[in-house]
Design a protein around this motif. Sequence first.
Motif, PDB file in Angstrom:
ATOM      1  N   GLY A   1       0.809  -1.212   0.000  1.00 42.03           N
ATOM      2  CA  GLY A   1       0.000   0.000   0.000  1.00 42.03           C
ATOM      3  C   GLY A   1       0.843   1.262   0.000  1.00 42.03           C
ATOM      4  N   LEU A   2       1.909   1.263   0.786  1.00 43.35           N
ATOM      5  CA  LEU A   2       2.789   2.432   0.838  1.00 43.35           C
ATOM      6  C   LEU A   2       3.509   2.630  -0.491  1.00 43.35           C
ATOM      7  N   ALA A   3       3.956   1.533  -1.092  1.00 43.67           N
ATOM      8  CA  ALA A   3       4.632   1.614  -2.389  1.00 43.67           C
ATOM      9  C   ALA A   3       3.674   2.098  -3.472  1.00 43.67           C
ATOM     10  N   GLU A   4       2.416   1.670  -3.383  1.00 39.26           N
ATOM     11  CA  GLU A   4       1.412   2.119  -4.355  1.00 39.26           C
ATOM     12  C   GLU A   4       1.220   3.629  -4.314  1.00 39.26           C
ATOM     13  N   HIS A   5       1.500   4.232  -3.165  1.00 46.73           N
ATOM     14  CA  HIS A   5       1.352   5.681  -3.023  1.00 46.73           C
ATOM     15  C   HIS A   5       2.681   6.419  -3.201  1.00 46.73           C
ATOM     16  N   GLY A   6       3.660   5.730  -3.774  1.00 46.21           N
ATOM     17  CA  GLY A   6       4.888   6.392  -4.189  1.00 46.21           C
ATOM     18  C   GLY A   6       6.100   6.214  -3.305  1.00 46.21           C
ATOM     19  N   ALA A   7       5.937   5.556  -2.153  1.00 47.88           N
ATOM     20  CA  ALA A   7       7.068   5.415  -1.235  1.00 47.88           C
ATOM     21  C   ALA A   7       8.093   4.407  -1.747  1.00 47.88           C
ATOM     22  N   HIS A   8       9.353   4.651  -1.405  1.00 49.89           N
ATOM     23  CA  HIS A   8      10.387   3.622  -1.512  1.00 49.89           C
ATOM     24  C   HIS A   8      10.321   2.850  -0.204  1.00 49.89           C
ATOM     25  N   VAL A   9       9.937   1.589  -0.271  1.00 53.08           N
ATOM     26  CA  VAL A   9       9.750   0.796   0.933  1.00 53.08           C
ATOM     27  C   VAL A   9      10.943  -0.126   1.146  1.00 53.08           C
ATOM     28  N   VAL A  10      11.507  -0.057   2.348  1.00 50.85           N
ATOM     29  CA  VAL A  10      12.582  -0.965   2.747  1.00 50.85           C
ATOM     30  C   VAL A  10      11.924  -2.118   3.498  1.00 50.85           C
ATOM     31  N   LEU A  11      11.959  -3.288   2.905  1.00 51.21           N
ATOM     32  CA  LEU A  11      11.316  -4.469   3.479  1.00 51.21           C
ATOM     33  C   LEU A  11      12.270  -5.164   4.441  1.00 51.21           C
ATOM     34  N   ASN A  12      11.761  -5.496   5.621  1.00 49.56           N
ATOM     35  CA  ASN A  12      12.564  -6.229   6.603  1.00 49.56           C
ATOM     36  C   ASN A  12      11.916  -7.554   6.961  1.00 49.56           C
ATOM     37  N   ALA A  13      12.731  -8.559   7.162  1.00 49.92           N
ATOM     38  CA  ALA A  13      12.345  -9.844   7.746  1.00 49.92           C
ATOM     39  C   ALA A  13      13.642 -10.544   8.120  1.00 49.92           C
ATOM     40  N   ARG A  14      13.546 -11.660   8.822  1.00 51.16           N
ATOM     41  CA  ARG A  14      14.752 -12.415   9.156  1.00 51.16           C
ATOM     42  C   ARG A  14      15.189 -13.313   8.011  1.00 51.16           C
ATOM     43  N   SER A  15      14.220 -13.896   7.304  1.00 51.37           N
ATOM     44  CA  SER A  15      14.518 -14.844   6.232  1.00 51.37           C
ATOM     45  C   SER A  15      14.745 -14.110   4.917  1.00 51.37           C
ATOM     46  N   THR A  16      15.930 -14.271   4.351  1.00 55.34           N
ATOM     47  CA  THR A  16      16.212 -13.614   3.075  1.00 55.34           C
ATOM     48  C   THR A  16      15.392 -14.210   1.939  1.00 55.34           C
ATOM     49  N   ASP A  17      15.050 -15.483   2.034  1.00 55.04           N
ATOM     50  CA  ASP A  17      14.283 -16.124   0.959  1.00 55.04           C
ATOM     51  C   ASP A  17      12.897 -15.508   0.823  1.00 55.04           C
ATOM     52  N   THR A  18      12.160 -15.431   1.935  1.00 55.38           N
ATOM     53  CA  THR A  18      10.812 -14.854   1.877  1.00 55.38           C
ATOM     54  C   THR A  18      10.870 -13.360   1.591  1.00 55.38           C
ATOM     55  N   LEU A  19      11.906 -12.704   2.084  1.00 58.96           N
ATOM     56  CA  LEU A  19      12.072 -11.271   1.863  1.00 58.96           C
ATOM     57  C   LEU A  19      12.314 -10.988   0.384  1.00 58.96           C
ATOM     58  N   ASP A  20      13.211 -11.741  -0.224  1.00 57.73           N
ATOM     59  CA  ASP A  20      13.507 -11.547  -1.645  1.00 57.73           C
ATOM     60  C   ASP A  20      12.293 -11.853  -2.509  1.00 57.73           C
ATOM     61  N   ALA A  21      11.505 -12.856  -2.114  1.00 60.98           N
ATOM     62  CA  ALA A  21      10.306 -13.201  -2.886  1.00 60.98           C
ATOM     63  C   ALA A  21       9.300 -12.059  -2.844  1.00 60.98           C
ATOM     64  N   ALA A  22       9.104 -11.478  -1.661  1.00 60.65           N
ATOM     65  CA  ALA A  22       8.183 -10.347  -1.531  1.00 60.65           C
ATOM     66  C   ALA A  22       8.664  -9.159  -2.346  1.00 60.65           C
ATOM     67  N   ALA A  23       9.970  -8.887  -2.296  1.00 57.69           N
ATOM     68  CA  ALA A  23      10.537  -7.770  -3.047  1.00 57.69           C
ATOM     69  C   ALA A  23      10.356  -7.974  -4.546  1.00 57.69           C
ATOM     70  N   ASP A  24      10.579  -9.194  -5.016  1.00 55.10           N
ATOM     71  CA  ASP A  24      10.420  -9.481  -6.445  1.00 55.10           C
ATOM     72  C   ASP A  24       8.975  -9.267  -6.887  1.00 55.10           C
ATOM     73  N   GLU A  25       8.027  -9.675  -6.049  1.00 52.61           N
ATOM     74  CA  GLU A  25       6.605  -9.496  -6.379  1.00 52.61           C
ATOM     75  C   GLU A  25       6.259  -8.013  -6.505  1.00 52.61           C
ATOM     76  N   LEU A  26       6.760  -7.215  -5.590  1.00 45.74           N
ATOM     77  CA  LEU A  26       6.459  -5.781  -5.621  1.00 45.74           C
ATOM     78  C   LEU A  26       7.157  -5.086  -6.793  1.00 45.74           C
TER      79      LEU A  26
END
Length: 254
Positions: free
Chosen positions: A29-54
């Motif tokens: 939602g924040l990215a849809e409104h123009g923000a550069h979003v820094v995604l955080n999680a512990r697992s790089t695998d799930t984090l990278d997957a979310a980033a790729d989707e966005l």
Amino acid sequence: MTSPLFDLTGRRILVTGASKGIGRALAEGLAEHGAHVVLNARSTDTLDAAADELRAQGRTVSTAAFDVTDAAAVAESVARIEADGPLDGLVNNAGMQFRAPLEDYPLDKWEQLFATNVRSVFLVGQAVARGMIARKRGRIVNIASVQSELARPSIAPYTATKGAVRNLTKGMATDWARHGLQVNALAPGYFKTPLNAALVADADFSAWLEKRTPAGRWGDVGELKGAAVFLLSDAASFVNGQTLYVDGGITASI
């Protein structure tokens, strides 16, 4: 076209626990409104997957994998993020749940729950706020819950953590508003998330919840986007220390 009041273009916002569930939806939602979003999680695998989707949606995101309960990791990671550009906003979303009768609740789970749900809000909030204070501006949104206000069997420790988040939010606003920061809490009701998967699958619980909630249904995580955008935007420039319940009316009804 996004109203200037809700336009987040050019702002960098860190979202913890952003690889799935509520955090993933808020980041979107924040990215849809123009923000550069820094995604955080512990697992790089799930984090990278979310980033790729966005990124596939044309959104601007980056990642920062670290444990939000580790003070040294938080300090190092926030410094690294800020080296790439100042943070304008933070969403303290990382959290966990463990259900058990209070009289049998394991001490290790109690401590893990408080570390994940409360210690992380303090650690990440403090680390990010230092830069915001120096710049005299910033927005922080802590994710509370209807359990900041209510209780039900088997989740007393979780209720305690979310009550702490609500009051820590008030304290952060009280200390930091004079430095130009807005600190508020977003309190979701019952949403269909991985954290609630067992409850969603429980037909009896879902029937009870639908009867108990004035809206008559579970929430969809996408319905939290607007509240987060509001609290992190110029539209909330004089909103401070508040808890916004997005719960289908459950806290308003007996």
